[in-house]
Design a protein around this motif. Structure first.
Motif, PDB file in Angstrom:
ATOM      1  N   SER A  24       0.827  -1.211   0.000  1.00 53.59           N
ATOM      2  CA  SER A  24       0.000   0.000   0.000  1.00 53.59           C
ATOM      3  C   SER A  24       0.859   1.259   0.000  1.00 53.59           C
ATOM      4  CB  SER A  24      -0.941   0.011   1.202  1.00 53.59           C
ATOM      5  OG  SER A  24      -0.219  -0.063   2.421  1.00 53.59           O
ATOM      6  N   ARG A  27       2.086   1.813  -3.511  1.00 54.22           N
ATOM      7  CA  ARG A  27       1.010   2.337  -4.354  1.00 54.22           C
ATOM      8  C   ARG A  27       0.864   3.842  -4.164  1.00 54.22           C
ATOM      9  NH1 ARG A  27      -2.824  -1.277  -6.443  1.00 54.22           N
ATOM     10  NH2 ARG A  27      -4.446   0.304  -6.193  1.00 54.22           N
ATOM     11  N   ARG A  31       1.541   6.814  -7.002  1.00 52.90           N
ATOM     12  CA  ARG A  31       0.552   7.847  -7.316  1.00 52.90           C
ATOM     13  C   ARG A  31       1.169   9.243  -7.261  1.00 52.90           C
ATOM     14  NH1 ARG A  31      -4.734   8.808  -7.758  1.00 52.90           N
ATOM     15  NH2 ARG A  31      -5.515  10.824  -7.027  1.00 52.90           N
ATOM     16  N   GLN A  47      -0.101   1.146 -10.451  1.00 55.20           N
ATOM     17  CA  GLN A  47      -0.285   0.639  -9.088  1.00 55.20           C
ATOM     18  C   GLN A  47      -0.599  -0.860  -9.094  1.00 55.20           C
ATOM     19  OE1 GLN A  47      -3.381   3.391  -7.795  1.00 55.20           O
ATOM     20  NE2 GLN A  47      -1.962   4.338  -6.361  1.00 55.20           N
ATOM     21  N   SER A  51       1.780  -3.719  -7.410  1.00 59.08           N
ATOM     22  CA  SER A  51       1.206  -4.628  -6.415  1.00 59.08           C
ATOM     23  C   SER A  51       1.473  -6.081  -6.776  1.00 59.08           C
ATOM     24  CB  SER A  51      -0.304  -4.397  -6.298  1.00 59.08           C
ATOM     25  OG  SER A  51      -0.589  -3.107  -5.807  1.00 59.08           O
TER      26      SER A  51
END
Length: 216
Positions: A24, A27, A31, A47, A51
């Motif tokens: 997370s 990610r 961004r 993303q 992941s």
């Protein structure tokens, strides 16, 4: 107006221990960087790929494995690399049962990426993928008619002062609609150049209010 080198995108990387909680965070980092690079259109796909690549390391190399995510441009493609120390665990696309809870990672990347592959290194391996963007050049901005319209208007503003006189109600209404569209296009232009449209809009409003207050 040429924008071939208007937005330099310098390669960056981040090292981490391959653990589920890191996904997370990675990610969020993706961004932020892609917004800064003016690439909001590929954020979700990037993303997803990060992941899956990191989850693949966790699953097949081991929790806590020293790993590095590197992000760069290859022409107009966005290149993502995940480096880990295991040269004997090579990712492949394998058939996955519909009810399976895991095992789709590389298949997903194969479906959404322009290309992907694995490179053996002196310290392990690098699994990479490249995503298509809508860039005009590696350091240019996205191909977007709204950004191009804003570009044309910015050129005209730099060379002449527009004057608007003698308008009737219908012409005023048309001009108002045009002004709203111009503002929207300029917000797209700001986003395409890696800026925060909301922050710049707030700054413009503050400037407008200050001038208006000075006139009273």
């Amino acid at each position: 107006m040429s924008h071939d080198n208007c937005l330099p995108r310098t390669e960056w990387d981040v090292s981490f221990a391959a653990e589920p909680r890191e996904v997370s965070a990675l990610r969020r980092i993706m961004r932020l960087h892609l917004l800064h690079w003016g690439l909001p259109n590929v954020i979700e796909t990037a993303q997803l790929c990060v992941s899956e690549l990191v989850s693949n390391v966790i699953r097949h190399v081991g929790v806590g494995a020293p790993t590095t995510l590197a992000v760069s441009m290859n022409g107009t493609n966005l290149r993502l690399e995940v480096r880990d120390p295991a040269a004997d665990e090579l990712p492949t696309v394998v058939p996955v049962a519909a009810e399976a809870e895991w095992g789709r990672g590389i298949a997903i990347i194969d479906a959404v990426a322009e290309s992907w592959g694995v490179c053996l290194t002196s310290s392990g391996k690098t699994t990479w993928c490249e995503l298509a963007t809508a860039l005009t050049s590696p350091h240019g901005h996205v191909r977007d008619h709204r950004v191009q319209r804003a570009d044309a208007l910015l050129v005209s503003y730099s060379t002449e002062v527009a004057r608007f006189t003698g308008a009737g109600d219908s012409l005023v209404a048309q001009a108002t609609e045009g002004a709203v569209n111009l503002i929207a296009d300029l917000l797209h232009w700001l986003e395409a150049h890696g800026l925060d449209p909301e922050a710049e809009l707030d700054r413009a409003l503050a400037s407008f209010e200050a001038v208006s207050a000075a006139r009273r």
